[in-house]
Design a protein around this motif. Structure first.
Motif, PDB file in Angstrom:
ATOM      1  N   SER A  78       0.813  -1.219   0.000  1.00 20.89           N
ATOM      2  CA  SER A  78       0.000   0.000   0.000  1.00 20.89           C
ATOM      3  C   SER A  78       0.844   1.265   0.000  1.00 20.89           C
ATOM      4  O   SER A  78       0.369   2.327  -0.388  1.00 20.89           O
ATOM      5  CB  SER A  78      -0.939   0.011   1.203  1.00 20.89           C
ATOM      6  N   ARG A  79       2.101   1.187   0.462  1.00 23.53           N
ATOM      7  CA  ARG A  79       2.940   2.400   0.489  1.00 23.53           C
ATOM      8  C   ARG A  79       4.163   2.198  -0.400  1.00 23.53           C
ATOM      9  O   ARG A  79       4.679   1.082  -0.545  1.00 23.53           O
ATOM     10  CB  ARG A  79       3.399   2.694   1.917  1.00 23.53           C
ATOM     11  N   ILE A  80       4.635   3.306  -0.962  1.00 26.13           N
ATOM     12  CA  ILE A  80       5.795   3.289  -1.860  1.00 26.13           C
ATOM     13  C   ILE A  80       6.866   4.186  -1.250  1.00 26.13           C
ATOM     14  O   ILE A  80       6.579   5.350  -0.918  1.00 26.13           O
ATOM     15  CB  ILE A  80       5.419   3.815  -3.262  1.00 26.13           C
ATOM     16  N   ILE A  81       8.075   3.659  -1.080  1.00 26.46           N
ATOM     17  CA  ILE A  81       9.184   4.514  -0.633  1.00 26.46           C
ATOM     18  C   ILE A  81      10.237   4.557  -1.743  1.00 26.46           C
ATOM     19  O   ILE A  81      10.305   3.668  -2.598  1.00 26.46           O
ATOM     20  CB  ILE A  81       9.807   4.032   0.699  1.00 26.46           C
ATOM     21  N   LEU A  82      11.045   5.597  -1.714  1.00 30.51           N
ATOM     22  CA  LEU A  82      12.090   5.714  -2.733  1.00 30.51           C
ATOM     23  C   LEU A  82      13.240   4.774  -2.410  1.00 30.51           C
ATOM     24  O   LEU A  82      13.758   4.773  -1.290  1.00 30.51           O
ATOM     25  CB  LEU A  82      12.608   7.148  -2.809  1.00 30.51           C
ATOM     26  N   TRP A  83      13.638   4.025  -3.413  1.00 31.65           N
ATOM     27  CA  TRP A  83      14.740   3.063  -3.292  1.00 31.65           C
ATOM     28  C   TRP A  83      16.049   3.874  -3.244  1.00 31.65           C
ATOM     29  O   TRP A  83      16.422   4.496  -4.246  1.00 31.65           O
ATOM     30  CB  TRP A  83      14.700   2.163  -4.513  1.00 31.65           C
ATOM     31  N   GLY A  84      16.672   3.929  -2.085  1.00 36.42           N
ATOM     32  CA  GLY A  84      17.908   4.690  -1.945  1.00 36.42           C
ATOM     33  C   GLY A  84      17.704   6.181  -1.788  1.00 36.42           C
ATOM     34  O   GLY A  84      18.678   6.935  -1.797  1.00 36.42           O
ATOM     35  N   GLY A  85      16.448   6.611  -1.656  1.00 40.10           N
ATOM     36  CA  GLY A  85      16.172   8.037  -1.507  1.00 40.10           C
ATOM     37  C   GLY A  85      16.427   8.796  -2.795  1.00 40.10           C
ATOM     38  O   GLY A  85      16.623   8.198  -3.863  1.00 40.10           O
ATOM     39  N   VAL A  86      16.407  10.109  -2.695  1.00 41.51           N
ATOM     40  CA  VAL A  86      16.675  10.974  -3.848  1.00 41.51           C
ATOM     41  C   VAL A  86      17.750  11.969  -3.427  1.00 41.51           C
ATOM     42  O   VAL A  86      17.740  12.443  -2.285  1.00 41.51           O
ATOM     43  CB  VAL A  86      15.369  11.676  -4.331  1.00 41.51           C
ATOM     44  N   LEU A  87      18.664  12.263  -4.331  1.00 44.42           N
ATOM     45  CA  LEU A  87      19.711  13.228  -3.989  1.00 44.42           C
ATOM     46  C   LEU A  87      19.085  14.605  -3.743  1.00 44.42           C
ATOM     47  O   LEU A  87      18.192  15.035  -4.490  1.00 44.42           O
ATOM     48  CB  LEU A  87      20.743  13.325  -5.114  1.00 44.42           C
ATOM     49  N   ALA A  88      19.596  15.277  -2.719  1.00 42.58           N
ATOM     50  CA  ALA A  88      19.052  16.593  -2.368  1.00 42.58           C
ATOM     51  C   ALA A  88      19.249  17.588  -3.503  1.00 42.58           C
ATOM     52  O   ALA A  88      18.487  18.552  -3.625  1.00 42.58           O
ATOM     53  CB  ALA A  88      19.710  17.085  -1.082  1.00 42.58           C
ATOM     54  N   ASP A  89      20.265  17.351  -4.357  1.00 47.72           N
ATOM     55  CA  ASP A  89      20.493  18.286  -5.472  1.00 47.72           C
ATOM     56  C   ASP A  89      19.916  17.743  -6.787  1.00 47.72           C
ATOM     57  O   ASP A  89      20.487  17.948  -7.855  1.00 47.72           O
ATOM     58  CB  ASP A  89      21.985  18.613  -5.617  1.00 47.72           C
ATOM     59  N   ASN A  90      18.752  17.103  -6.676  1.00 49.72           N
ATOM     60  CA  ASN A  90      18.023  16.630  -7.871  1.00 49.72           C
ATOM     61  C   ASN A  90      16.641  17.284  -7.868  1.00 49.72           C
ATOM     62  O   ASN A  90      15.623  16.636  -7.583  1.00 49.72           O
ATOM     63  CB  ASN A  90      17.921  15.099  -7.848  1.00 49.72           C
TER      64      ASN A  90
END
Ligand SMILES: CC(C)(COP(=O)(O)OP(=O)(O)OC[C@H]1O[C@@H](n2cnc3c(N)ncnc32)[C@H](O)[C@@H]1OP(=O)(O)O)[C@@H](O)C(=O)NCCC(=O)NCCS
Length: 198
Positions: free
Chosen positions: A152-164
């Motif tokens: 039911s929930r989706i998380i980012l795999w490895g997060g996202v770079l703050a400068d993206n």
């Protein structure tokens, strides 16, 4: 709830045809064993900047063959966005495994992750297809895949770079919220994001 083995045996279960913003016909479908060369062309064509924002183990035919060999073998589901020319324009990845590091970071923010509720997700478009609304056109299908996987929930795999900033905007516009900041294994400022059911 679909299993990875079922999807590998019947890829049409997770195959959709769609039109991209400029009218180009495309299909989102599970990666198949015969896709190694097309996938290698996609990986090999990624610019240095895209590789910085979305990092793979390799960008050549050997790397593509490894991704194809991993079909239904581990916890990963990969789908390709194939445009009408037959080229791979994007790679959409899910992982059914939630890592201890993820659990610790989200736990510190008061979110208890688990493999019954959560799936990890990542997306990379070929440079020529970035910034044209393609990610947003595909996103409803990302939600559908997660649902069909029983998550039911989706998380980012490895997060996202703050400068993206484009990816941050893309995720926020598609219902993700920021959970917290962390430093990735390469020392880069990153952000965890989650999408909860509306
Ligand atoms: C991230 C990615 C999947 C998004 O898909 P996309 O098709 O390019 O995104 P969309 O065009 O649907 O949406 C991008 C949004 O960001 C906005 N945007 C673009 N550049 C931006 C910038 N520099 N700063 C802020 N917003 C920006 C766009 O205007 C658009 O928002 P809008 O619809 O409100 O105008 C794609 O760009 C990509 O593959 N990038 C390279 C790899 C990558 O970063 N992957 C994610 C790793 S976590």
């Amino acid at each position: 709830m679909l299993t990875l083995a079922q999807i590998a045996a019947e890829p049409e279960l997770l195959t959709w045809r769609l039109r991209l913003g400029d009218g180009t016909a495309a299909a989102l479908r599970p990666l198949e064993h015969g896709d190694a060369r097309g996938l290698a062309a996609f990986l090999g064509g990624l610019s240095a900047e895209t590789r910085r924002l979305s990092t793979y183990d390799g960008y050549d035919l050997a790397a593509a063959r490894e991704l194809c060999a991993a079909i239904a073998r581990y916890d990963k589901l990969r789908l390709v966005l194939e445009v009408d020319s037959g080229a791979v324009a994007g790679l959409v990845e899910f992982s059914l495994a939630i890592m201890p590091d993820d659990m610790a970071r989200y736990g510190a923010a008061g979110i208890r992750l688990g493999e019954r509720t959560d799936v990890r997700f990542g997306i990379t478009l070929a440079d020529a297809w970035q910034g044209r609304g393609v990610g947003t056109a595909v996103f409803p299908l990302v939600e559908e895949v997660a649902r069909r996987l029983g998550r039911s929930r989706i998380i980012l795999w490895g997060g996202v770079l703050a400068d993206n900033p484009r990816a941050l905007r893309f995720y926020e516009k598609n219902g993700f919220r920021r959970v917290g900041a962390f430093t990735d294994s390469g020392g880069r400022a990153s952000i965890d994001m989650i999408r909860e059911p509306v």
